[in-house]
Design a protein around this motif. Structure first.
Motif, PDB file in Angstrom:
ATOM      1  N   ASN A  57       3.580   0.394   1.659  1.00 34.60           N
ATOM      2  CA  ASN A  57       2.606   1.123   2.374  1.00 34.60           C
ATOM      3  C   ASN A  57       1.711   2.196   1.483  1.00 34.60           C
ATOM      4  OD1 ASN A  57       4.141   3.362   2.336  1.00 34.60           O
ATOM      5  ND2 ASN A  57       4.745   3.048   4.619  1.00 34.60           N
ATOM      6  N   ASP A  58       0.829   2.875   2.208  1.00 34.03           N
ATOM      7  CA  ASP A  58       0.019   3.616   1.392  1.00 34.03           C
ATOM      8  C   ASP A  58       0.749   4.909   1.235  1.00 34.03           C
ATOM      9  OD1 ASP A  58      -2.679   4.129   0.369  1.00 34.03           O
ATOM     10  OD2 ASP A  58      -3.036   5.563   2.074  1.00 34.03           O
ATOM     11  N   ARG A  59       1.977   5.068   1.659  1.00 31.23           N
ATOM     12  CA  ARG A  59       2.697   6.397   1.147  1.00 31.23           C
ATOM     13  C   ARG A  59       3.801   5.959   0.177  1.00 31.23           C
ATOM     14  NH1 ARG A  59       5.670   7.624   6.738  1.00 31.23           N
ATOM     15  NH2 ARG A  59       6.716   9.265   5.213  1.00 31.23           N
ATOM     16  N   GLN A  60       3.490   4.852  -0.348  1.00 31.59           N
ATOM     17  CA  GLN A  60       4.362   4.258  -1.485  1.00 31.59           C
ATOM     18  C   GLN A  60       5.868   4.152  -1.154  1.00 31.59           C
ATOM     19  OE1 GLN A  60       4.090   6.702  -5.108  1.00 31.59           O
ATOM     20  NE2 GLN A  60       2.152   7.393  -4.521  1.00 31.59           N
ATOM     21  N   ILE A  61       5.982   3.758  -0.050  1.00 29.86           N
ATOM     22  CA  ILE A  61       7.338   3.514   0.696  1.00 29.86           C
ATOM     23  C   ILE A  61       7.552   1.854   0.838  1.00 29.86           C
ATOM     24  CG2 ILE A  61       8.904   3.426   2.901  1.00 29.86           C
ATOM     25  CD1 ILE A  61       7.549   6.063   3.465  1.00 29.86           C
ATOM     26  N   SER A 134      -9.079  -3.423  -5.884  1.00 31.25           N
ATOM     27  CA  SER A 134      -8.357  -2.809  -6.966  1.00 31.25           C
ATOM     28  C   SER A 134      -7.761  -1.681  -6.585  1.00 31.25           C
ATOM     29  CB  SER A 134      -8.769  -2.847  -8.150  1.00 31.25           C
ATOM     30  OG  SER A 134      -8.228  -2.499  -9.383  1.00 31.25           O
ATOM     31  N   SER A 135      -8.819  -0.509  -6.058  1.00 32.14           N
ATOM     32  CA  SER A 135      -8.610   0.570  -5.576  1.00 32.14           C
ATOM     33  C   SER A 135      -7.479   0.929  -4.681  1.00 32.14           C
ATOM     34  CB  SER A 135      -9.664   1.586  -5.117  1.00 32.14           C
ATOM     35  OG  SER A 135     -10.222   1.032  -3.920  1.00 32.14           O
ATOM     36  N   ILE A 136      -7.136  -0.156  -3.833  1.00 25.55           N
ATOM     37  CA  ILE A 136      -6.008  -0.228  -2.697  1.00 25.55           C
ATOM     38  C   ILE A 136      -4.756  -0.702  -3.581  1.00 25.55           C
ATOM     39  CG2 ILE A 136      -5.248  -0.944  -0.665  1.00 25.55           C
ATOM     40  CD1 ILE A 136      -8.404  -1.570   0.062  1.00 25.55           C
ATOM     41  N   ARG A 137      -5.110  -1.788  -4.322  1.00 24.64           N
ATOM     42  CA  ARG A 137      -3.893  -2.492  -4.728  1.00 24.64           C
ATOM     43  C   ARG A 137      -2.895  -1.765  -5.766  1.00 24.64           C
ATOM     44  NH1 ARG A 137      -1.242  -5.346  -8.065  1.00 24.64           N
ATOM     45  NH2 ARG A 137      -2.695  -4.776  -9.836  1.00 24.64           N
ATOM     46  N   SER A 138      -3.711  -0.707  -6.355  1.00 25.23           N
ATOM     47  CA  SER A 138      -3.029   0.183  -7.553  1.00 25.23           C
ATOM     48  C   SER A 138      -1.773   1.048  -6.614  1.00 25.23           C
ATOM     49  CB  SER A 138      -4.138   1.107  -8.113  1.00 25.23           C
ATOM     50  OG  SER A 138      -4.533   2.127  -7.194  1.00 25.23           O
ATOM     51  N   ILE A 139      -1.747   1.164  -5.496  1.00 24.02           N
ATOM     52  CA  ILE A 139      -0.754   1.954  -5.042  1.00 24.02           C
ATOM     53  C   ILE A 139       0.712   1.305  -5.290  1.00 24.02           C
ATOM     54  CG2 ILE A 139      -0.779   0.662  -2.742  1.00 24.02           C
ATOM     55  CD1 ILE A 139      -0.308   4.304  -3.018  1.00 24.02           C
ATOM     56  N   ILE A 140       0.758  -0.108  -5.433  1.00 23.98           N
ATOM     57  CA  ILE A 140       1.866  -0.817  -5.693  1.00 23.98           C
ATOM     58  C   ILE A 140       2.503  -0.385  -7.031  1.00 23.98           C
ATOM     59  CG2 ILE A 140       1.024  -2.990  -6.347  1.00 23.98           C
ATOM     60  CD1 ILE A 140       4.346  -2.436  -4.637  1.00 23.98           C
ATOM     61  N   GLU A 141       1.588  -0.173  -8.053  1.00 23.37           N
ATOM     62  CA  GLU A 141       1.840   0.090  -9.418  1.00 23.37           C
ATOM     63  C   GLU A 141       2.447   1.611  -9.306  1.00 23.37           C
ATOM     64  OE1 GLU A 141      -1.706  -0.557 -11.590  1.00 23.37           O
ATOM     65  OE2 GLU A 141      -1.442  -2.579 -11.269  1.00 23.37           O
ATOM     66  N   ARG A 142       1.885   2.421  -8.650  1.00 23.22           N
ATOM     67  CA  ARG A 142       2.389   3.801  -8.700  1.00 23.22           C
ATOM     68  C   ARG A 142       3.652   3.808  -7.826  1.00 23.22           C
ATOM     69  NH1 ARG A 142      -2.935   4.774  -7.443  1.00 23.22           N
ATOM     70  NH2 ARG A 142      -2.658   5.232  -5.455  1.00 23.22           N
ATOM     71  N   SER A 143       3.941   3.017  -6.895  1.00 26.48           N
ATOM     72  CA  SER A 143       5.102   2.926  -6.416  1.00 26.48           C
ATOM     73  C   SER A 143       6.237   2.697  -7.445  1.00 26.48           C
ATOM     74  CB  SER A 143       5.175   2.004  -4.991  1.00 26.48           C
ATOM     75  OG  SER A 143       4.375   2.387  -4.272  1.00 26.48           O
ATOM     76  N   PHE A 144       6.139   1.488  -8.135  1.00 23.19           N
ATOM     77  CA  PHE A 144       7.027   1.076  -9.189  1.00 23.19           C
ATOM     78  C   PHE A 144       7.345   2.153 -10.311  1.00 23.19           C
ATOM     79  CE2 PHE A 144       5.719  -3.587  -8.233  1.00 23.19           C
ATOM     80  CZ  PHE A 144       6.879  -3.715  -7.432  1.00 23.19           C
ATOM     81  N   ALA A 145       6.182   3.066 -10.456  1.00 26.93           N
ATOM     82  CA  ALA A 145       6.311   3.842 -11.630  1.00 26.93           C
ATOM     83  C   ALA A 145       7.143   4.980 -11.018  1.00 26.93           C
ATOM     84  CB  ALA A 145       5.064   4.395 -11.974  1.00 26.93           C
ATOM     85  N   LEU A 146       6.929   5.334  -9.710  1.00 27.38           N
ATOM     86  CA  LEU A 146       7.760   6.374  -9.159  1.00 27.38           C
ATOM     87  C   LEU A 146       9.205   6.069  -8.885  1.00 27.38           C
ATOM     88  CD1 LEU A 146       7.664   9.304  -7.597  1.00 27.38           C
ATOM     89  CD2 LEU A 146       7.178   8.059  -5.587  1.00 27.38           C
ATOM     90  N   LEU A 147       9.428   4.852  -8.561  1.00 27.27           N
ATOM     91  CA  LEU A 147      10.754   4.484  -8.538  1.00 27.27           C
ATOM     92  C   LEU A 147      11.654   4.463  -9.971  1.00 27.27           C
ATOM     93  CD1 LEU A 147      12.933   2.695  -6.844  1.00 27.27           C
ATOM     94  CD2 LEU A 147      11.856   0.659  -7.774  1.00 27.27           C
ATOM     95  N   LYS A 148      11.066   4.013 -11.012  1.00 25.40           N
ATOM     96  CA  LYS A 148      11.633   3.820 -12.446  1.00 25.40           C
ATOM     97  C   LYS A 148      11.574   5.438 -12.892  1.00 25.40           C
ATOM     98  CE  LYS A 148      10.291  -0.762 -13.261  1.00 25.40           C
ATOM     99  NZ  LYS A 148       9.612  -1.871 -13.824  1.00 25.40           N
ATOM    100  N   GLY A 149      10.620   6.139 -12.439  1.00 25.76           N
ATOM    101  CA  GLY A 149      10.373   7.517 -13.016  1.00 25.76           C
ATOM    102  C   GLY A 149      11.710   8.416 -12.368  1.00 25.76           C
TER     103      GLY A 149
END
Length: 235
Positions: A57-61, A134-149
């Motif tokens: 979702n938009d909170r990266q959850i 694309s500006s909406i879809r980028s949230i999932i990439e940030r979610s994965f980056a946060l998870l792996k970081g």
């Protein structure tokens, strides 16, 4: 319904693309070379992996995860084999006016919108739609980056037991959600992770033409709404 409570959270980010309840994508989790069937786990990026398919979702959850597909399998096939596909296409989770969004690896249909494919002849309206999309879809990439970081174990899982491996990934996703729900301002991840965000390959599937037409109609209608808002603002 799982996704409906997140509908409002995308409105501020939507920039005119309403009805978004989640963003879907796949991410490769590097693993030790399996002792059996190692070819199927060897992905296009040149390492062995399993794929984490997730919706956020938009909170990266993460609101849905599907874990364990072999690294060689394309995102479109993984989605087609996941329980989420049936639930979405048969409107068990998402009504007609709402939708997930994904990249061009996924097949367009009524409840899963994708960008217009760039064939070098996109109209100005289609380019505008893709930019906002694309500006909406980028949230999932940030979610994965946060998870792996935050959970560095996911950078390489040196375990032969695939069931345990999948449980580790699932546990990391649960903890990721727990942290964001209780500490919503946590935003720590590697820039390298962000730059190396996963992008899906294209693959044909057998989604019924009628469903695809519904997706085309919805996407075109949203694009026209964006055009009208742009023209109204220009005046």
């Amino acid at each position: 319904m799982l996704f409906l409570c997140y509908l409002q959270e995308f409105q501020q980010r939507s920039r005119g693309i309403s009805g978004v309840v989640g963003v879907i994508d796949g991410s490769h989790i590097p693993i030790k070379q399996p002792a059996y069937n190692e070819v199927d786990y060897y992905n296009r990026k040149g390492f062995h992996s399993v794929v984490l398919q997730a919706v956020c979702n938009d909170r990266q959850i993460f609101t849905d995860i599907f874990i364990g597909s072999r690294g060689r399998v394309h995102d479109a096939r993984i989605y087609r084999n996941s329980p989420l596909c049936e639930n979405v296409t048969e409107r068990k989770l998402i009504p007609p006016g709402q939708h997930l969004i994904g990249d061009s690896a996924y097949k367009l249909h009524e409840n899963l919108l994708t960008p217009f494919r760039d064939n070098g002849h996109l109209t100005e309206e289609q380019i505008r739609y893709n930019t906002r999309f694309s500006s909406i879809r980028s949230i999932i990439e940030r979610s994965f980056a946060l998870l792996k970081g935050k959970f560095r174990r996911l950078k390489y899982i040196d375990i032969a037991d695939m069931d345990l491996l999948n449980h580790i990934i699932a546990a990391a996703c649960v903890l990721h959600n727990f942290i964001l729900m209780h500490e919503p301002h946590v935003q720590e991840f590697d820039i390298e992770d962000m730059n190396n965000a996963d992008f899906a390959d294209n693959e044909n599937n057998n989604i019924n033409n009628n469903v695809k037409n519904l997706g085309n109609h919805k996407r075109s209608r949203i694009m026209e709404m964006l055009v009208q808002k742009f023209r109204a603002h220009a005046k």
